[in-house]
Design an enzyme around this catalytic site. Structure first.
Site, short mmCIF file in Angstrom:
data_model
loop_
_atom_site.label_atom_id
_atom_site.label_comp_id
_atom_site.label_asym_id
_atom_site.label_seq_id
_atom_site.Cartn_x
_atom_site.Cartn_y
_atom_site.Cartn_z
N TYR A 69 35.87 43.14 34.63
CA TYR A 69 36.60 43.06 35.89
C TYR A 69 37.88 42.23 35.74
O TYR A 69 38.97 42.66 36.11
CB TYR A 69 35.72 42.46 36.99
CG TYR A 69 36.51 41.81 38.09
CD1 TYR A 69 37.23 42.59 38.99
CD2 TYR A 69 36.60 40.42 38.19
CE1 TYR A 69 38.01 42.00 39.97
CE2 TYR A 69 37.36 39.83 39.17
CZ TYR A 69 38.08 40.62 40.06
OH TYR A 69 38.85 40.04 41.01
N HIS A 70 37.73 41.03 35.21
CA HIS A 70 38.91 40.18 35.04
C HIS A 70 39.91 40.82 34.09
O HIS A 70 41.12 40.72 34.27
CB HIS A 70 38.50 38.80 34.52
CG HIS A 70 37.68 38.00 35.49
ND1 HIS A 70 36.32 37.91 35.40
CD2 HIS A 70 38.02 37.28 36.58
CE1 HIS A 70 35.86 37.15 36.39
NE2 HIS A 70 36.88 36.77 37.13
N THR A 110 43.33 37.71 40.50
CA THR A 110 42.28 36.70 40.42
C THR A 110 42.72 35.52 39.55
O THR A 110 43.45 35.70 38.57
CB THR A 110 40.98 37.29 39.82
OG1 THR A 110 40.08 36.22 39.52
CG2 THR A 110 41.25 38.04 38.53
N LYS A 150 42.34 43.03 35.76
CA LYS A 150 43.43 42.34 36.47
C LYS A 150 44.52 41.89 35.50
O LYS A 150 45.68 41.76 35.89
CB LYS A 150 42.87 41.13 37.24
CG LYS A 150 41.82 41.50 38.30
CD LYS A 150 42.41 42.16 39.53
CE LYS A 150 41.35 42.32 40.61
NZ LYS A 150 41.85 42.85 41.87
N SER A 166 35.53 38.77 31.91
CA SER A 166 34.67 39.93 32.14
C SER A 166 35.55 41.17 32.15
O SER A 166 36.79 41.06 32.19
CB SER A 166 33.96 39.82 33.49
OG SER A 166 34.87 40.06 34.55
#
Lengths: 403, 403
Positions: B189-190, B145, B193, B187
Site C-alpha cells: 500500500y505505501h 501518506t 503512494k 507495505s
C-alpha cells in the site's frame, strides 16, 4: 542455467535468447508478441524481414541443434498462467524484457500512455508477487534505462550506478545516506522504469528477492554472432519515429537516401551500447546476482556516450548524406553533457564494442539490403510530448531508387 | 467551487464530501463502492451502521437541503466514463481518495497485493492522463501518506514536507539539490503512494498539472459536525485487523471489553490526525493549489505524534482495560522516534484537534453504542508481511455481555 526470458521475441530479447542458448543455457521464451502487434497498429514493419517466432525457433534447431521453449503468455494480465509457468519451469534466472520500451510511443496518445503504465507496472509487479508467493529462488535481471537518471542533474559528477551518496543536514550535523539516484524520467516510458525501481527495492527488502536492474543506454546495431547464422534468425530493425533508436535510424536513413533527422539542435548527449554487448551484459548479470536480502543491484549497461549531432555528422560524412534539422517533439534539454560510470561490467570482463567504421558499415549494409522494405512516411518522429507541439512534414514521399 | 470527490463514499471521503458541501461547495462523489465490497470479502462490517450511498444522500437533502451528486464509476478500469464525467462536470478541484488504503490488506495475499498496485496505480494514472488530455484545469488534491518517508531515516532531522535538500558531491565541490524525500515504503500500500509521487512529478512538469499531495498520518475519530447530524449520515468505523487504525481499534476494544492489541513492543511512534482535521485540511488544500508548472505541492497532514504503547496505556488507564502484547505481523522497526514538520497547514490556519480525554470519550461512546455489531474474530491482525510469520489466536471468542 535454466533461464526464462520474458519478452524474448523482441529487439533485445531475441538476440539475448539466442546468445544464452549458444552459451549452453537452457532457454524458455515467454512473450505475448505485443511488439509485433504494435507494428500492425502503427502500420510499420521491421526493416529486416523477421520471421514468426515458430519459424525462428525451428530455424534455430536446424542451424544449431539447440531448442528454445516458447510460451505465449501476457505477463501483465495472465497472472495464474505466469505462476504455473514458473512452477513448472523453476528457472535459475529470469530476464525481464517484457515492457513497452519506446518513449515516443508512450507519449503518443492517451491510450498508449495508459497502455505503457498498465502493462509495464503490472508486468513487473506480477512477476515480483509471483516470485514472493511461490518462493522460487530465481534471480531476476531487469532491463531498465539510463533515462531514469535524467540529464545534467548532478553537474560535473558522473552518473553513478543506481545509488548516490548524499549528505542530509540534521540538528546533530550531516548524515551520509546512500539513496536511489533521484528519478528524472523524460517520458511515460521512462517513468515506468522509475516505478519499477521502487517496486524492486520493496520486494528485495520484504521478500529477499535477488534483483539486478540494468540501466541500459540506447542500443544500436542489429545482428549478433547468432542472429547472423541464418536469415530466418535475423533480428528486428526499427527505423520508424516511435520505435527506431537514433543511431540505427541515421544508418538506415543514409542507406535509403533520406536526410538524417536531427530533432532539435542535436546537442543531446546520450549513452550507447551495441546489441552484441547487450547480450554479453545479460549473461554477466545472470552469472553474478546479488545475495538474497541485498538491495537491488544496479548496473549501468552502456559503453560510450555521444552527442546526437556528432553521430549525424559522422554518418553524414561517411555516406554523403545531408542533415535535416527538425522540430523536436520531445520536451528535453537542447544540450547536455553526460558522464556515466560503467565500472561494474568492465570489472566483470566486458570488452566494449565501441563505435567503429566497420560496425557502422555493417549496420548500413543491412539497412541497404532491405531498403526496399522502408516506408518513407514512417521516418519522421511525430509523437509529441505535449499537445500542439510542432512536427515536421515528411521530407520525402518516395525514396530515391538509385541509392 | 465545483469539487469532484473520487472515493467519496469511504472513511475520509464521506466526511470530506459532507464538510465541503456544508461549506458551500458544489460536490459530486465518484465511487465504485469498492470499500463496502471489501467488507463483504473480509466478512466484516463497519462498527457503525453506515447506510447505502443513496440513503446517505437522501438523508443529507432532508437534513441540510443540500444535494451531492453521485456517479458509480471505477477510476482504474472505466477510463472513458471518467473522461466523460470530467468533461461534463468540468470541476474546479478534484479530491482523489480512490485508492485501496489499508497496509495489512495490501499484504494479505497475492491477490490483494496485485489489486492494490493495479487499482491504485491505474486510478492515479488514468486521472493524470485524463487531465492532461482534456486540458481541464482542475487542481488535483491527492491523499498520500506519511508512510512514504519511512521511520528513522534522517536521524534527528524532522521529516520535511515532501522535499529534502541534500548535498551531492561533485569534482567541483558539493551541489545543493532539492529532491523528493527518498521513498521508504513499509507495505505494498505505501509503495503505491511512492509510485503516485513519481507520476505526480512527471505530469506536473510535462503537462503543467496543479497537484497537491497530502502526506497524511493515521486518522482517528469517526464523526464530524456533519456526519453527526443524522444517524443515516454516520461515518464508517473500522475495527478489524486489516482496515482498523490503531487508535480507533484501542477505543473500540476498550468499549467492547477486549484487551488492547499491541502488536510488537508498541515502541512504534506514528503521526496522527483527527478526522475533523482531515476534512479541514482538504478544504485548505483545494483553496491553495500550486501554480501550473510548479512541482507537486506536498503538505504533511498530521497534527501530533504518539508512541503506540503510550496510547494503549492511556486508554487502558482511562477505561481499565488490560494490554495484550501480540506478535507483530508487520516487518517494521520495533521502536522509532518521529518528528514531522507540519508548518504548511498551521500557516494556512489549521487549529489542530489534538488527543484529549473528551474526544477519546466521544469515540469510545460511539464504539460502545454499536458494540453489539462487533465480531471478536475480526479483531486480531493476521495479514503477515512474509509467509510464515507468527500471528495470535483470537483472545476472546465472545465479547463480555456487561461491558
Amino acid at each position: 542455467m535454466r533461464v526464462l526470458v520474458l519478452g524474448g521475441d523482441g529487439f533485445c530479447g531475441w538476440p539475448t535468447s539466442l546468445y544464452l542458448s549458444d552459451r549452453g543455457h537452457d532457454i524458455t521464451i515467454a512473450d505475448n508478441l505485443s511488439r509485433r502487434k504494435i507494428d500492425i497498429e502503427l502500420e510499420v514493419d521491421s526493416l529486416t524481414p523477421i520471421r514468426p517466432i515458430g519459424e525462428r525457433l525451428h530455424a534455430l534447431k536446424e542451424v544449431s541443434g539447440k531448442e528454445i521453449g516458447f510460451v505465449n503468455v501476457d505477463l501483465a494480465t495472465e497472472y495464474d498462467r505466469v505462476v504455473a509457468l514458473l512452477e513448472e519451469l523453476r528457472p535459475d534466472a529470469i530476464v525481464h524484457f517484457a515492457e513497452q520500451r519506446a518513449a515516443p510511443y508512450s507519449m503518443r496518445t492517451e491510450k498508449t500512455k495508459r497502455y505503457t503504465v498498465d502493462n509495464n507496472v503490472r508486468a513487473t509487479h506480477n512477476l515480483l508477487t509471483a516470485l514472493a508467493t511461490t518462493g522460487i529462488e530465481a534471480s531476476l535481471v531487469h532491463l531498465g534505462t539510463m533515462g531514469v537518471y535524467g540529464y545534467g542533474w548532478s553537474g560535473s559528477a558522473p552518473i553513478p550506478e543506481g545509488y548516490l551518496t548524499v549528505k542530509v543536514p540534521t540538528p546533530d550535523g550531516e548524515l551520509e545516506r546512500e539513496i536511489l539516484h533521484p528519478a528524472n524520467p523524460g517520458s511515460v516510458y521512462h517513468l515506468t522504469k522509475t516505478l519499477d525501481q521502487l517496486m524492486f527495492s520493496f520486494y528485495a527488502s520484504n521478500d529477499r528477492l535477488r534483483i539486478t536492474d540494468l540501466h541500459q543506454g540506447i542500443v544500436w546495431g542489429t545482428q549478433t554472432e547468432q542472429t547472423i547464422k541464418d536469415e530466418r534468425l535475423i533480428n528486428r530493425f526499427d527505423y520508424d519515429g516511435d520505435y527506431g533508436t537514433v543511431l540505427n535510424r541515421f544508418l538506415m536513413q543514409a542507406a535509403v537516401g533520406h536526410p538524417l533527422t536531427v530533432h532539435g539542435t542535436g546537442g543531446q548527449t546520450r549513452a550507447f551500447i551495441h546489441i552484441k554487448d547487450t547480450v554479453r551484459c545479460i549473461e554477466l548479470a545472470i552469472a553474478n546476482p546479488p545475495e538474497a536480502g541485498a538491495k537491488p543491484l544496479v548496473r549501468n549497461q552502456i559503453t560510450e556516450t555521444h552527442r546526437v549531432l556528432d553521430l549525424a555528422k559522422m554518418i553524414g560524412d561517411m555516406t554523403g548524406t545531408e542533415i535535416a534539422y527538425l522540430p523536436n517533439p520531445r520536451r528535453e534539454a537542447e544540450e547536455n553533457e553526460l558522464c556515466v560510470r560503467n565500472d561494474q561490467f568492465l570489472a566483470l570482463g566486458l570488452k566494449p564494442t565501441t563505435l567503429s567504421e566497420g560496425l557502422l558499415e555493417e549496420v548500413h549494409e543491412i539497412a541497404s539490403k532491405y531498403k526496399d522494405r522502408a516506408d518513407p512516411a514512417k521516418i519522421i518522429a511525430r509523437s509529441v510530448w505535449r499537445q500542439g507541439m510542432e512536427t515536421s512534414a515528411d521530407l520525402l514521399t518516395e525514396l530515391p531508387a538509385d541509392k
